[in-house]
Design an enzyme around this catalytic site. Structure first.
Site, short mmCIF file in Angstrom:
data_model
loop_
_atom_site.label_atom_id
_atom_site.label_comp_id
_atom_site.label_asym_id
_atom_site.label_seq_id
_atom_site.Cartn_x
_atom_site.Cartn_y
_atom_site.Cartn_z
N ILE A 1 0.87 -1.17 0.00
CA ILE A 1 0.00 0.00 0.00
C ILE A 1 0.91 1.23 0.00
CG2 ILE A 1 -2.03 -1.07 1.06
CD1 ILE A 1 -1.20 -0.02 3.74
N ASP A 2 0.41 2.33 -0.52
CA ASP A 2 1.24 3.52 -0.68
C ASP A 2 1.71 4.07 0.66
OD1 ASP A 2 0.76 3.35 -3.41
OD2 ASP A 2 -1.00 4.67 -3.30
N LYS A 3 2.78 4.84 0.59
CA LYS A 3 3.39 5.45 1.78
C LYS A 3 2.35 6.16 2.66
CE LYS A 3 6.58 9.15 3.08
NZ LYS A 3 6.29 10.56 2.89
N ARG B 1 -6.79 5.55 -6.18
CA ARG B 1 -6.51 6.97 -6.44
C ARG B 1 -6.75 7.33 -7.90
NH1 ARG B 1 -0.57 7.46 -4.06
NH2 ARG B 1 -0.86 9.69 -4.51
#
Length: 302
Positions: free
Chosen positions: A136-138, A236
């Site tokens: 998962i993204d930062k 996103r």
């Protein structure tokens, strides 16, 4: 170490990456594809691509590379572990933490923390991403499953590929979504105008996101998103594509947004079949305080 296999009649016309994964059951298909890309697999002494269709009598030769020693430093970073056994861990990653080391992020990552916590992580994804089955993204918080051995990794990766893993996120988006639920089925690939971004493109990879409205405000919507596929930045990109970009998203959102240090996105639910026991495991974790505070603020303002 070198190995050979002669293609049989029953294996005729099989893709070589699929056949190689069957011949090497301890390896994942993605790992086999990595061998092929590196030129470690040949057919009749000729280097081939992963989509090569095998012919009866073909002699496949391959080298299994030696496992590199890890050079990533373990770091005593607190991590929230919801579940752990000899095969896997389930962690609740905080917002702001990078999952694995890369250029510009050599320390302070989830992998650095995991290596301090335990030294038995799968090696399928190489020296920089031990144990990492999915990311998962930062600036996305929430649930991740981490594999402790290659067998567990292969099983979990297979479940992801077969869409058997339950993954639900909650997000806050710009705009008011009038319909209660919907589905975005649009391919995702590199943005031809900006290689640092992803976009919906004709030649992209198949990507499907389901969404359901949880609450509406005057100018924003609180939604639940369920991933059917797992492409980079999928939620996103898809929410931007249909006109409802995530609040706080510096890459895909509008310039005028809430300053919350990144997108309002939380991996809330994770469910999968245990690789060894066959038991269905289900995990759910609440969004971090900033997310709850933003919802409260929107309720008061709007």
């Amino acid at each position: 170490m070198s190995f050979q296999h002669t293609v049989t009649d029953t294996e005729n016309k099989m893709r070589i990456d699929k056949l190689m994964a069957e011949i090497n059951p301890e390896q994942s298909r993605s790992q086999v594809q990595g061998w092929i890309t590196k030129g470690l697999v040949s057919v009749n002494d000729e280097i081939v691509k992963a989509n090569y269709k095998c012919q009866t009598g073909d002699v496949i030769t391959w080298e299994i590379p030696e496992v590199e020693a890890l050079h990533i430093e373990p770091e005593n970073i607190p991590i929230s572990i919801l579940y752990e056994d000899k095969d896997l861990l389930v962690v609740n990653k905080p917002k702001g933490m990078v999952v694995h080391p890369s250029a510009g992020h050599q320390s302070g990552t989830l992998v650095n923390a995991l290596l301090y916590h335990c030294n038995d992580l799968s090696g399928i994804n190489g020296v920089e991403r031990p144990g990492i089955v999915h990311r998962i993204d930062k600036d996305t918080s929430g649930l991740l499953v981490v594999a402790k051995n290659d067998k567990a990794h292969s099983s979990l990766a297979g479940q992801l590929a077969n869409k058997d893993v339950e993954r639900k996120y909650e997000a806050i988006v710009h705009g008011v979504i009038n319909h209660d639920s919907g589905m975005v089925d649009a391919p995702i690939g590199r943005d031809p105008n900006d290689r640092q971004r992803m976009a919906v493109v004709d030649n992209g990879k198949h990507a499907v996101t389901h969404f359901h409205v949880l609450e509406r405000f005057k100018e924003y919507t609180y939604v639940e998103c369920r991933l059917e596929t797992g492409r980079t930045h999928q939620i996103r990109v898809h929410m931007r594509y249909i006109g409802y970009p995530l609040v706080g998203d510096p890459k895909y959102g509008p310039r005028k947004t809430f300053d919350i240090g990144g997108q309002a996105l939380h991996a809330k639910v994770l469910g999968f079949t245990h690789p060894t026991t066959g038991e269905w495991l289900h995990f759910e974790v609440d969004a971090p305080p900033y997310f709850q505070e933003l919802l409260t603020k929107l309720e008061k303002i709007y």
